[in-house]
Design a protein around this motif. Structure first.
Motif, short mmCIF file in Angstrom:
data_model
loop_
_atom_site.label_atom_id
_atom_site.label_comp_id
_atom_site.label_asym_id
_atom_site.label_seq_id
_atom_site.Cartn_x
_atom_site.Cartn_y
_atom_site.Cartn_z
N GLU A 1 0.83 -1.20 0.00
CA GLU A 1 0.00 0.00 0.00
C GLU A 1 0.86 1.26 0.00
OE1 GLU A 1 -3.07 0.14 2.93
OE2 GLU A 1 -3.45 -2.00 2.76
N HIS A 2 2.02 1.16 0.63
CA HIS A 2 2.91 2.31 0.75
C HIS A 2 4.24 1.98 0.09
CE1 HIS A 2 0.04 4.00 3.57
NE2 HIS A 2 -0.03 2.80 4.12
N PHE A 3 4.54 2.66 -0.98
CA PHE A 3 5.79 2.42 -1.70
C PHE A 3 6.12 3.63 -2.56
CE2 PHE A 3 2.27 0.75 -4.19
CZ PHE A 3 2.50 1.26 -5.46
N ARG A 4 7.35 3.66 -3.01
CA ARG A 4 7.75 4.68 -3.98
C ARG A 4 8.36 3.97 -5.17
NH1 ARG A 4 12.42 5.35 -0.49
NH2 ARG A 4 14.26 4.97 -1.76
N VAL A 5 8.38 4.64 -6.28
CA VAL A 5 8.93 4.07 -7.51
C VAL A 5 10.24 4.79 -7.82
CG1 VAL A 5 8.53 3.66 -9.96
CG2 VAL A 5 6.61 3.58 -8.35
N ASP A 6 11.32 4.04 -7.97
CA ASP A 6 12.61 4.59 -8.35
C ASP A 6 12.95 4.10 -9.74
OD1 ASP A 6 12.96 5.80 -5.90
OD2 ASP A 6 14.32 4.27 -5.11
N ILE A 7 13.50 4.99 -10.56
CA ILE A 7 13.96 4.63 -11.90
C ILE A 7 15.40 5.08 -12.01
CG2 ILE A 7 13.60 4.86 -14.38
CD1 ILE A 7 10.69 5.66 -13.71
N LYS B 1 19.30 5.39 -13.98
CA LYS B 1 19.73 5.96 -15.26
C LYS B 1 19.62 4.98 -16.41
CE LYS B 1 22.71 9.41 -13.21
NZ LYS B 1 24.05 9.97 -13.12
N ARG B 2 19.65 3.69 -16.11
CA ARG B 2 19.52 2.67 -17.16
C ARG B 2 18.07 2.36 -17.48
NH1 ARG B 2 23.06 -1.84 -14.51
NH2 ARG B 2 21.69 -1.12 -12.88
N GLY B 3 17.15 2.94 -16.71
CA GLY B 3 15.74 2.70 -16.94
C GLY B 3 15.16 1.57 -16.11
N THR B 4 15.93 1.05 -15.17
CA THR B 4 15.45 -0.02 -14.30
C THR B 4 14.46 0.56 -13.30
OG1 THR B 4 17.55 -1.18 -14.51
CG2 THR B 4 16.12 -1.83 -12.67
N ILE B 5 13.28 -0.03 -13.25
CA ILE B 5 12.23 0.43 -12.34
C ILE B 5 12.27 -0.43 -11.08
CG2 ILE B 5 9.74 0.71 -12.02
CD1 ILE B 5 9.55 1.02 -15.09
N SER B 6 12.32 0.23 -9.93
CA SER B 6 12.34 -0.47 -8.64
C SER B 6 11.20 0.04 -7.78
CB SER B 6 13.65 -0.23 -7.90
OG SER B 6 14.75 -0.66 -8.67
N ILE B 7 10.53 -0.89 -7.11
CA ILE B 7 9.50 -0.54 -6.15
C ILE B 7 10.13 -0.64 -4.76
CG2 ILE B 7 7.26 -1.19 -5.18
CD1 ILE B 7 7.10 -0.15 -8.07
N VAL B 8 10.06 0.44 -4.00
CA VAL B 8 10.67 0.48 -2.67
C VAL B 8 9.56 0.65 -1.64
CG1 VAL B 8 12.32 1.68 -1.19
CG2 VAL B 8 12.71 1.57 -3.67
N PRO B 9 9.32 -0.38 -0.83
CA PRO B 9 8.29 -0.26 0.22
C PRO B 9 8.66 0.83 1.22
CG PRO B 9 8.98 -2.55 -0.07
CD PRO B 9 9.94 -1.70 -0.84
N THR B 10 7.67 1.56 1.69
CA THR B 10 7.89 2.61 2.69
C THR B 10 6.91 2.40 3.84
OG1 THR B 10 6.35 4.11 1.60
CG2 THR B 10 8.65 4.30 0.98
N ALA B 11 7.22 3.01 4.95
CA ALA B 11 6.34 2.94 6.11
C ALA B 11 5.18 3.91 5.91
CB ALA B 11 7.11 3.30 7.37
N PRO B 12 4.00 3.60 6.44
CA PRO B 12 2.88 4.54 6.33
C PRO B 12 3.27 5.90 6.89
CG PRO B 12 2.13 2.46 7.22
CD PRO B 12 3.63 2.40 7.17
N GLY B 13 2.97 6.94 6.14
CA GLY B 13 3.28 8.29 6.57
C GLY B 13 4.69 8.75 6.25
N GLU B 14 5.53 7.84 5.78
CA GLU B 14 6.90 8.22 5.42
C GLU B 14 6.86 8.98 4.10
OE1 GLU B 14 11.02 6.01 4.05
OE2 GLU B 14 9.59 4.92 5.27
#
Length: 53
Positions: free
Chosen positions: A14-20, A22-35
């Motif tokens: 439910e709580h995550f951020r998306v990092d991309i 320089k090579r275009g690799t997409i990563s989903i990074v879970p975060t804590a609620p409210g972070e």
């Protein structure tokens, strides 16, 4: 990116951020609620890209 977000939600995240990188690799990074996705004062690499236009 749309597919990565759908996959993260289907995996129960439910709580995550998306990092991309320089090579275009997409990563989903879970975060804590409210972070915050980005901490105050942390530079964003897209700032440099968008200000060059």
């Amino acid at each position: 990116m749309k597919e990565a977000i759908k996959a993260a939600r289907n995996a129960g995240l439910e709580h995550f951020r998306v990092d991309i990188d320089k090579r275009g690799t997409i990563s989903i990074v879970p975060t804590a609620p409210g972070e915050a996705a980005q901490k105050q004062g942390t530079p964003n690499e897209w700032d440099d890209v968008l200000h060059d236009k």
